[in-house]
Design a protein around this motif. Structure first.
Motif, PDB file in Angstrom:
ATOM      1  N   ASP A 258     -13.218  11.375   6.546  1.00  0.00           N
ATOM      2  CA  ASP A 258     -14.518  11.309   5.867  1.00  0.00           C
ATOM      3  C   ASP A 258     -14.366  11.004   4.377  1.00  0.00           C
ATOM      4  O   ASP A 258     -15.186  10.278   3.804  1.00  0.00           O
ATOM      5  N   ILE A 259     -13.333  11.528   3.744  1.00  0.00           N
ATOM      6  CA  ILE A 259     -13.080  11.212   2.332  1.00  0.00           C
ATOM      7  C   ILE A 259     -12.734   9.728   2.190  1.00  0.00           C
ATOM      8  O   ILE A 259     -13.207   9.059   1.267  1.00  0.00           O
ATOM      9  N   LYS A 260     -11.937   9.201   3.105  1.00  0.00           N
ATOM     10  CA  LYS A 260     -11.592   7.772   3.057  1.00  0.00           C
ATOM     11  C   LYS A 260     -12.834   6.896   3.202  1.00  0.00           C
ATOM     12  O   LYS A 260     -12.927   5.851   2.571  1.00  0.00           O
ATOM     13  N   LYS A 261     -13.796   7.328   4.001  1.00  0.00           N
ATOM     14  CA  LYS A 261     -15.046   6.577   4.142  1.00  0.00           C
ATOM     15  C   LYS A 261     -15.835   6.578   2.837  1.00  0.00           C
ATOM     16  O   LYS A 261     -16.455   5.578   2.466  1.00  0.00           O
ATOM     17  N   LEU A 262     -15.837   7.706   2.137  1.00  0.00           N
ATOM     18  CA  LEU A 262     -16.572   7.814   0.871  1.00  0.00           C
ATOM     19  C   LEU A 262     -15.846   7.123  -0.284  1.00  0.00           C
ATOM     20  O   LEU A 262     -16.486   6.727  -1.257  1.00  0.00           O
ATOM     21  N   CYS A 263     -14.535   6.986  -0.174  1.00  0.00           N
ATOM     22  CA  CYS A 263     -13.704   6.413  -1.253  1.00  0.00           C
ATOM     23  C   CYS A 263     -12.776   5.343  -0.686  1.00  0.00           C
ATOM     24  O   CYS A 263     -11.544   5.495  -0.710  1.00  0.00           O
ATOM     25  N   PRO A 264     -13.333   4.246  -0.172  1.00  0.00           N
ATOM     26  CA  PRO A 264     -12.522   3.264   0.550  1.00  0.00           C
ATOM     27  C   PRO A 264     -11.497   2.513  -0.309  1.00  0.00           C
ATOM     28  O   PRO A 264     -10.545   1.973   0.229  1.00  0.00           O
ATOM     29  N   GLN A 265     -11.670   2.474  -1.601  1.00  0.00           N
ATOM     30  CA  GLN A 265     -10.748   1.749  -2.474  1.00  0.00           C
ATOM     31  C   GLN A 265      -9.738   2.687  -3.138  1.00  0.00           C
ATOM     32  O   GLN A 265      -9.111   2.324  -4.130  1.00  0.00           O
ATOM     33  N   SER A 266      -9.587   3.885  -2.586  1.00  0.00           N
ATOM     34  CA  SER A 266      -8.661   4.882  -3.121  1.00  0.00           C
ATOM     35  C   SER A 266      -7.485   5.063  -2.174  1.00  0.00           C
ATOM     36  O   SER A 266      -7.572   4.744  -0.993  1.00  0.00           O
ATOM     37  N   THR A 267      -6.426   5.632  -2.704  1.00  0.00           N
ATOM     38  CA  THR A 267      -5.318   6.084  -1.877  1.00  0.00           C
ATOM     39  C   THR A 267      -5.584   7.549  -1.589  1.00  0.00           C
ATOM     40  O   THR A 267      -5.607   8.374  -2.512  1.00  0.00           O
ATOM     41  N   VAL A 268      -5.840   7.880  -0.333  1.00  0.00           N
ATOM     42  CA  VAL A 268      -6.133   9.260   0.050  1.00  0.00           C
ATOM     43  C   VAL A 268      -4.927   9.802   0.805  1.00  0.00           C
ATOM     44  O   VAL A 268      -4.568   9.284   1.862  1.00  0.00           O
ATOM     45  N   LEU A 269      -4.304  10.823   0.229  1.00  0.00           N
ATOM     46  CA  LEU A 269      -3.141  11.436   0.865  1.00  0.00           C
ATOM     47  C   LEU A 269      -3.596  12.479   1.879  1.00  0.00           C
ATOM     48  O   LEU A 269      -4.747  12.909   1.864  1.00  0.00           O
ATOM     49  N   GLU A 270      -2.684  12.890   2.749  1.00  0.00           N
ATOM     50  CA  GLU A 270      -3.032  13.833   3.823  1.00  0.00           C
ATOM     51  C   GLU A 270      -3.498  15.180   3.316  1.00  0.00           C
ATOM     52  O   GLU A 270      -4.372  15.787   3.878  1.00  0.00           O
ATOM     53  N   GLY A 271      -2.931  15.694   2.275  1.00  0.00           N
ATOM     54  CA  GLY A 271      -3.429  16.917   1.685  1.00  0.00           C
ATOM     55  C   GLY A 271      -2.849  18.194   2.243  1.00  0.00           C
ATOM     56  O   GLY A 271      -1.815  18.205   2.903  1.00  0.00           O
TER      57      GLY A 271
ATOM     58  N   MET B 158       0.837  -1.190   0.000  1.00  0.00           N
ATOM     59  CA  MET B 158       0.000   0.000   0.000  1.00  0.00           C
ATOM     60  C   MET B 158       0.879   1.250   0.000  1.00  0.00           C
ATOM     61  O   MET B 158       0.631   2.185  -0.742  1.00  0.00           O
ATOM     62  N   VAL B 159       1.937   1.255   0.806  1.00  0.00           N
ATOM     63  CA  VAL B 159       2.843   2.389   0.843  1.00  0.00           C
ATOM     64  C   VAL B 159       3.509   2.555  -0.516  1.00  0.00           C
ATOM     65  O   VAL B 159       3.599   3.644  -1.061  1.00  0.00           O
ATOM     66  N   TYR B 160       3.951   1.455  -1.114  1.00  0.00           N
ATOM     67  CA  TYR B 160       4.583   1.511  -2.425  1.00  0.00           C
ATOM     68  C   TYR B 160       3.612   2.056  -3.457  1.00  0.00           C
ATOM     69  O   TYR B 160       3.972   2.901  -4.269  1.00  0.00           O
ATOM     70  N   SER B 161       2.361   1.614  -3.423  1.00  0.00           N
ATOM     71  CA  SER B 161       1.368   2.100  -4.383  1.00  0.00           C
ATOM     72  C   SER B 161       1.187   3.598  -4.269  1.00  0.00           C
ATOM     73  O   SER B 161       1.093   4.296  -5.273  1.00  0.00           O
ATOM     74  N   GLY B 162       1.150   4.126  -3.039  1.00  0.00           N
ATOM     75  CA  GLY B 162       1.010   5.560  -2.859  1.00  0.00           C
ATOM     76  C   GLY B 162       2.214   6.306  -3.406  1.00  0.00           C
ATOM     77  O   GLY B 162       2.092   7.310  -4.090  1.00  0.00           O
ATOM     78  N   ALA B 163       3.425   5.787  -3.141  1.00  0.00           N
ATOM     79  CA  ALA B 163       4.629   6.419  -3.662  1.00  0.00           C
ATOM     80  C   ALA B 163       4.650   6.345  -5.179  1.00  0.00           C
ATOM     81  O   ALA B 163       5.032   7.301  -5.858  1.00  0.00           O
ATOM     82  N   GLU B 164       4.233   5.220  -5.714  1.00  0.00           N
ATOM     83  CA  GLU B 164       4.189   5.054  -7.168  1.00  0.00           C
ATOM     84  C   GLU B 164       3.221   6.053  -7.788  1.00  0.00           C
ATOM     85  O   GLU B 164       3.515   6.666  -8.809  1.00  0.00           O
ATOM     86  N   ALA B 165       2.082   6.252  -7.156  1.00  0.00           N
ATOM     87  CA  ALA B 165       1.091   7.198  -7.675  1.00  0.00           C
ATOM     88  C   ALA B 165       1.663   8.606  -7.688  1.00  0.00           C
ATOM     89  O   ALA B 165       1.366   9.390  -8.582  1.00  0.00           O
TER      90      ALA B 165
ATOM     91  N   SER C 275     -12.147   3.828  -7.100  1.00  0.00           N
ATOM     92  CA  SER C 275     -11.250   2.696  -6.853  1.00  0.00           C
ATOM     93  C   SER C 275      -9.972   2.840  -7.658  1.00  0.00           C
ATOM     94  O   SER C 275     -10.009   3.113  -8.855  1.00  0.00           O
ATOM     95  N   GLY C 276      -8.847   2.673  -6.982  1.00  0.00           N
ATOM     96  CA  GLY C 276      -7.552   2.738  -7.633  1.00  0.00           C
ATOM     97  C   GLY C 276      -7.048   4.143  -7.906  1.00  0.00           C
ATOM     98  O   GLY C 276      -5.933   4.318  -8.400  1.00  0.00           O
ATOM     99  N   LYS C 277      -7.831   5.161  -7.586  1.00  0.00           N
ATOM    100  CA  LYS C 277      -7.427   6.548  -7.809  1.00  0.00           C
ATOM    101  C   LYS C 277      -6.663   7.068  -6.595  1.00  0.00           C
ATOM    102  O   LYS C 277      -6.828   6.576  -5.486  1.00  0.00           O
ATOM    103  N   THR C 278      -5.841   8.078  -6.827  1.00  0.00           N
ATOM    104  CA  THR C 278      -5.193   8.796  -5.738  1.00  0.00           C
ATOM    105  C   THR C 278      -5.959  10.094  -5.529  1.00  0.00           C
ATOM    106  O   THR C 278      -6.143  10.862  -6.471  1.00  0.00           O
TER     107      THR C 278
END
Length: 188
Positions: A148-161, A15-22, A127-130
Motif C-alpha cells: 500500500d505504501i508503494k501504491k501511494l509513493c510509486p516513484q520511491s524506493t520502499v524497503l521491506e521495513g 533499481m537494486v543499486y539505487s536502493g543499496a546506494e540509498a 519521488s526519489g526518496k527512500t
C-alpha cells in the motif's frame, strides 16, 4: 526480444543499486522518522529509531482523535480503510524536500497502514526518496503495508521495513538497533 529483456534486466540492476546506494551513504542523508501512534506502541519504536539513526522525529496527528475504546477504534478504522478515507491532519510538516530517507511508522490496522499515515504519504511528492516502513501489530506483522505504501509513493524506493508486536515494544530497543545496523542506518 533479447534487447528488451537486457534493458529490463539492466533497469532492475539499476533499481537494486539505487536502493543499496540509498542505504550505504547514510552519513550525508537527511533522515525523517514520521509516525502515527494510537496506543503509544508505534511512538516507542519511532523514538528508538530516532535515537539510533539520528533522524528528525515527526508525529502524524489527525485533527479528530480516534476513540480510545478498542471496539470503537477497530470499527472506525475498518470503515475508513474500506472507504479510502484520508483524515485531515493537525500536525503538518512544512516540506519533505530536505529529507532523503523517511522512516514511516504506523500500527497495523486491518492489515495496512492507518488512515492518517495514508494522508501524510498523499500530502507530499516522495519521488526519489527512500521510505522505510515500521509497523506495530498484535500478530499480523506488516500485512499489506509495504504494498500500500508503494501504491501511494510509486516513484520511491520502499524497503521491506520492520514489524514489532505491540506487546514487545518496551523490550525491542536492541532488536531495532540490530535492524538499523543491518540496513546501515545507524548515525556515525
Amino acid at each position: 526480444m533479447k534487447i528488451k529483456f537486457i534493458l529490463v534486466a539492466l533497469a532492475g540492476m539499476l533499481m537494486v543499486y539505487s536502493g543499496a546506494e540509498a542505504q550505504s551513504n547514510t552519513k550525508s542523508k537527511r533522515v525523517l522518522v514520521a509516525y502515527f501512534s494510537h496506543s503509544g506502541n508505534t511512538r516507542v519504536i519511532a523514538q528508538y529509531i530516532q535515537e539510533i539513526s539520528g533522524g528528525d522525529l515527526f508525529e502524524i496527528v489527525p485533527v479528530k482523535q480516534y476513540p480510545t475504546d478498542y471496539n470503537s477504534v477497530v470499527d472506525q478504522a475498518k470503515k475508513e480503510i474500506n472507504a479510502g478515507y484520508k483524515p485531515a491532519l493537525k500536525s503538518k510538516l512544512a516540506s519533505i524536500d530536505r529529507y532523503d530517507v523517511i522512516f514511516i511508522g504506523s500500527p497495523n490496522w486491518w492489515s495496512t497502514i492507518a488512515p492518517p499515515v495514508s494522508t501524510f504519504l498523499s500530502s507530499f511528492n516522495f519521488s526519489g526518496k527512500t521510505i522505510i516502513p515500521f509497523i506495530t501489530h498484535e500478530g499480523s506483522r506488516m500485512g499489506r503495508s509495504v504494498i500500500d505504501i508503494k501504491k501511494l509513493c510509486p516513484q520511491s524506493t520502499v524497503l521491506e521495513g520492520y514489524a514489532c508486536r505491540g506487546s514487545n515494544v518496551k523490550d525491542a530497543h536492541d532488536e531495532v538497533a540490530n535492524w538499523l545496523q543491518k540496513i546501515n542506518m545507524v548515525k556515525k
